[in-house]
Design a protein around this motif. Sequence first.
Motif, PDB file in Angstrom:
ATOM      1  N   TYR A  47      37.505  36.241  48.421  1.00 11.50           N
ATOM      2  CA  TYR A  47      37.541  35.266  47.325  1.00 11.50           C
ATOM      3  C   TYR A  47      36.618  35.710  46.191  1.00 11.50           C
ATOM      4  N   MET A  48      35.437  36.188  46.558  1.00 10.70           N
ATOM      5  CA  MET A  48      34.475  36.639  45.558  1.00 10.70           C
ATOM      6  C   MET A  48      35.000  37.866  44.812  1.00 10.70           C
ATOM      7  N   LYS A  49      35.654  38.758  45.533  1.00 11.87           N
ATOM      8  CA  LYS A  49      36.184  39.982  44.930  1.00 11.87           C
ATOM      9  C   LYS A  49      37.256  39.659  43.894  1.00 11.87           C
ATOM     10  N   ILE A  50      38.197  38.812  44.257  1.00 12.90           N
ATOM     11  CA  ILE A  50      39.270  38.447  43.338  1.00 12.90           C
ATOM     12  C   ILE A  50      38.708  37.690  42.140  1.00 12.90           C
ATOM     13  N   HIS A  51      37.659  36.908  42.381  1.00 14.65           N
ATOM     14  CA  HIS A  51      37.056  36.097  41.328  1.00 14.65           C
ATOM     15  C   HIS A  51      36.148  36.910  40.417  1.00 14.65           C
ATOM     16  N   GLY A  52      35.767  38.129  40.863  1.00 18.38           N
ATOM     17  CA  GLY A  52      34.892  38.973  40.063  1.00 18.38           C
ATOM     18  C   GLY A  52      33.421  38.663  40.221  1.00 18.38           C
ATOM     19  N   ASP A  53      33.014  38.143  41.377  1.00 16.51           N
ATOM     20  CA  ASP A  53      31.619  37.744  41.593  1.00 16.51           C
ATOM     21  C   ASP A  53      30.788  38.895  42.141  1.00 16.51           C
ATOM     22  N   ASP A  54      29.533  38.969  41.669  1.00 13.86           N
ATOM     23  CA  ASP A  54      28.611  39.967  42.200  1.00 13.86           C
ATOM     24  C   ASP A  54      28.331  39.701  43.679  1.00 13.86           C
ATOM     25  N   GLY A  55      28.136  40.772  44.416  1.00 11.45           N
ATOM     26  CA  GLY A  55      27.770  40.648  45.824  1.00 11.45           C
ATOM     27  C   GLY A  55      28.932  40.676  46.790  1.00 11.45           C
ATOM     28  N   TRP A  56      30.162  40.718  46.260  1.00 11.93           N
ATOM     29  CA  TRP A  56      31.305  40.745  47.176  1.00 11.93           C
ATOM     30  C   TRP A  56      31.296  42.000  48.043  1.00 11.93           C
ATOM     31  N   ASP A  57      30.774  43.117  47.462  1.00 13.61           N
ATOM     32  CA  ASP A  57      30.802  44.387  48.180  1.00 13.61           C
ATOM     33  C   ASP A  57      29.764  44.477  49.295  1.00 13.61           C
ATOM     34  N   GLN A  58      29.017  43.390  49.496  1.00 13.73           N
ATOM     35  CA  GLN A  58      28.171  43.283  50.691  1.00 13.73           C
ATOM     36  C   GLN A  58      28.937  42.615  51.831  1.00 13.73           C
ATOM     37  N   TYR A  59      30.160  42.208  51.546  1.00  8.14           N
ATOM     38  CA  TYR A  59      31.096  41.625  52.508  1.00  8.14           C
ATOM     39  C   TYR A  59      30.530  40.421  53.266  1.00  8.14           C
ATOM     40  N   PRO A  60      30.052  39.406  52.505  1.00 11.30           N
ATOM     41  CA  PRO A  60      29.597  38.181  53.178  1.00 11.30           C
ATOM     42  C   PRO A  60      30.773  37.492  53.874  1.00 11.30           C
TER      43      PRO A  60
ATOM     44  N   LEU B 129      40.300  27.828  52.643  1.00 13.43           N
ATOM     45  CA  LEU B 129      39.680  26.794  51.805  1.00 13.43           C
ATOM     46  C   LEU B 129      40.499  25.509  51.764  1.00 13.43           C
ATOM     47  N   ASP B 130      41.694  25.524  52.389  1.00  9.94           N
ATOM     48  CA  ASP B 130      42.468  24.293  52.550  1.00  9.94           C
ATOM     49  C   ASP B 130      41.883  23.398  53.634  1.00  9.94           C
ATOM     50  N   LEU B 131      41.085  23.987  54.521  1.00  9.81           N
ATOM     51  CA  LEU B 131      40.634  23.263  55.707  1.00  9.81           C
ATOM     52  C   LEU B 131      39.123  23.096  55.773  1.00  9.81           C
ATOM     53  N   ILE B 132      38.433  23.658  54.802  1.00 11.51           N
ATOM     54  CA  ILE B 132      36.976  23.565  54.807  1.00 11.51           C
ATOM     55  C   ILE B 132      36.494  23.439  53.367  1.00 11.51           C
ATOM     56  N   GLY B 133      35.479  22.601  53.153  1.00 11.70           N
ATOM     57  CA  GLY B 133      35.035  22.307  51.796  1.00 11.70           C
ATOM     58  C   GLY B 133      33.689  22.911  51.451  1.00 11.70           C
ATOM     59  N   GLY B 134      33.242  22.610  50.238  1.00  8.87           N
ATOM     60  CA  GLY B 134      31.963  23.106  49.763  1.00  8.87           C
ATOM     61  C   GLY B 134      30.780  22.546  50.530  1.00  8.87           C
ATOM     62  N   ASP B 135      31.024  21.492  51.305  1.00 11.03           N
ATOM     63  CA  ASP B 135      29.941  20.945  52.125  1.00 11.03           C
ATOM     64  C   ASP B 135      29.550  21.914  53.240  1.00 11.03           C
ATOM     65  N   GLN B 136      30.477  22.780  53.647  1.00 14.10           N
ATOM     66  CA  GLN B 136      30.174  23.762  54.694  1.00 14.10           C
ATOM     67  C   GLN B 136      30.087  25.190  54.160  1.00 14.10           C
ATOM     68  N   ILE B 137      30.837  25.494  53.093  1.00 12.94           N
ATOM     69  CA  ILE B 137      30.803  26.829  52.488  1.00 12.94           C
ATOM     70  C   ILE B 137      30.279  26.666  51.061  1.00 12.94           C
ATOM     71  N   GLN B 138      28.985  26.485  50.926  1.00 11.78           N
ATOM     72  CA  GLN B 138      28.404  26.175  49.623  1.00 11.78           C
ATOM     73  C   GLN B 138      28.547  27.325  48.631  1.00 11.78           C
ATOM     74  N   GLN B 139      28.621  28.561  49.127  1.00  7.53           N
ATOM     75  CA  GLN B 139      28.721  29.717  48.237  1.00  7.53           C
ATOM     76  C   GLN B 139      30.028  29.729  47.442  1.00  7.53           C
ATOM     77  N   LEU B 140      31.050  29.023  47.926  1.00  6.25           N
ATOM     78  CA  LEU B 140      32.346  28.971  47.233  1.00  6.25           C
ATOM     79  C   LEU B 140      32.628  27.590  46.667  1.00  6.25           C
ATOM     80  N   ALA B 141      31.577  26.817  46.445  1.00  5.90           N
ATOM     81  CA  ALA B 141      31.736  25.441  45.974  1.00  5.90           C
ATOM     82  C   ALA B 141      32.386  25.364  44.598  1.00  5.90           C
ATOM     83  N   PHE B 142      32.344  26.474  43.836  1.00  6.87           N
ATOM     84  CA  PHE B 142      32.918  26.482  42.489  1.00  6.87           C
ATOM     85  C   PHE B 142      34.431  26.620  42.489  1.00  6.87           C
ATOM     86  N   PHE B 143      35.044  26.973  43.659  1.00  8.29           N
ATOM     87  CA  PHE B 143      36.485  27.140  43.698  1.00  8.29           C
ATOM     88  C   PHE B 143      37.192  25.796  43.581  1.00  8.29           C
TER      89      PHE B 143
END
Length: 322
Positions: free
Chosen positions: A20-33, A259-273
């Motif tokens: 998600y980070m890679k497609i979005h162009g976010d820094d740090g995706w290449d650390q493969y979180p 991301l259809d089944l889990i929200g920003g309450d559990q995956i805070q790093q993708l809360a902007f999606f």
Amino acid sequence: MAKKKPIASISLDLDNQWSYMKIHGDDGWDQYPSYFNIFVPHVLNVLDELDLKITFFIVGKDTESEENSRYLKMITDRGHEPGNHSYHHESWLQSYSYEKVEQEIIAAEEAIERVTGQRTTGFRGPGFSWSNDLLKVLEKRGYNFDASTLPTYLGPLARMYYFQKSDLSKEEKKARKELFGKFSEGFRRLKPYQWDLGSGKTITEIPVTTMPVFKLPFHLSYLIYLGNISMSLMKLYLNSAIRMCKLTNTPISFLLHPLDLIGGDQIQQLAFFPGMNVSSTKKVEIFKKVIQTLQKNYELVNMTKHHTYLKEHAKLQAMKLN
């Protein structure tokens, strides 16, 4: 004797946090979180509650992590099947040469089998990307089906919205210029069919189902959005899609994303999606209602069983497409 229900397959594209980070162009995706430690147990428990076995399309890169591999093995241990979702999850796969496509497919296939114990026989391209070379590679590798097409006219609008919300450079946007497909994808067929690859070779296409006639998507991402506005509106939209599929005898291939089944309450790093402001609890509630509605109308299966059903009941269209 009760009339047997038609079938509908359920699949999930197991896109990880980094993709998600890679497609979005976010820094740090290449650390493969990764969020597999949170998401995989979560979704497997939900599917167990529903007594539902589905297809997980897995990205090969995720097998490089020992911890990720442990969670991927849980998927097949719990009775679900793996599918190939490419190795590097690049939504511009259609721009690859034949040789590069082949490397991508084989690398992912071998990696997924190594960690799950099962060989993949179905493929879905990241971002619904596909090409004739891809289809030829899949046929050569003995795959049963491709599931990369999304017949909708809305791809360019989705891409425009995505670019507006992303941090991509001009060069990155250019590389992703066919993300989510062209307007012409809306003219593609909804029912499963055979691609004609020449020399008597074919491969089955099982499109992600959109609403017949209108070609409007109704996979879970769209239903989550509607359900957050009004559950009544979501139910009306879903029931309308099911009714249209039944009237046109269109078998359903229903798509899920993490991301259809889990929200920003559990995956805070993708809360902007988009949609991540909806809680995990609310998303699971909507998902369960959607599945219960589908179960009233269909026998829910994984994608290999969908393909087997098509073969056994001669549901593949006679016309071959090239």
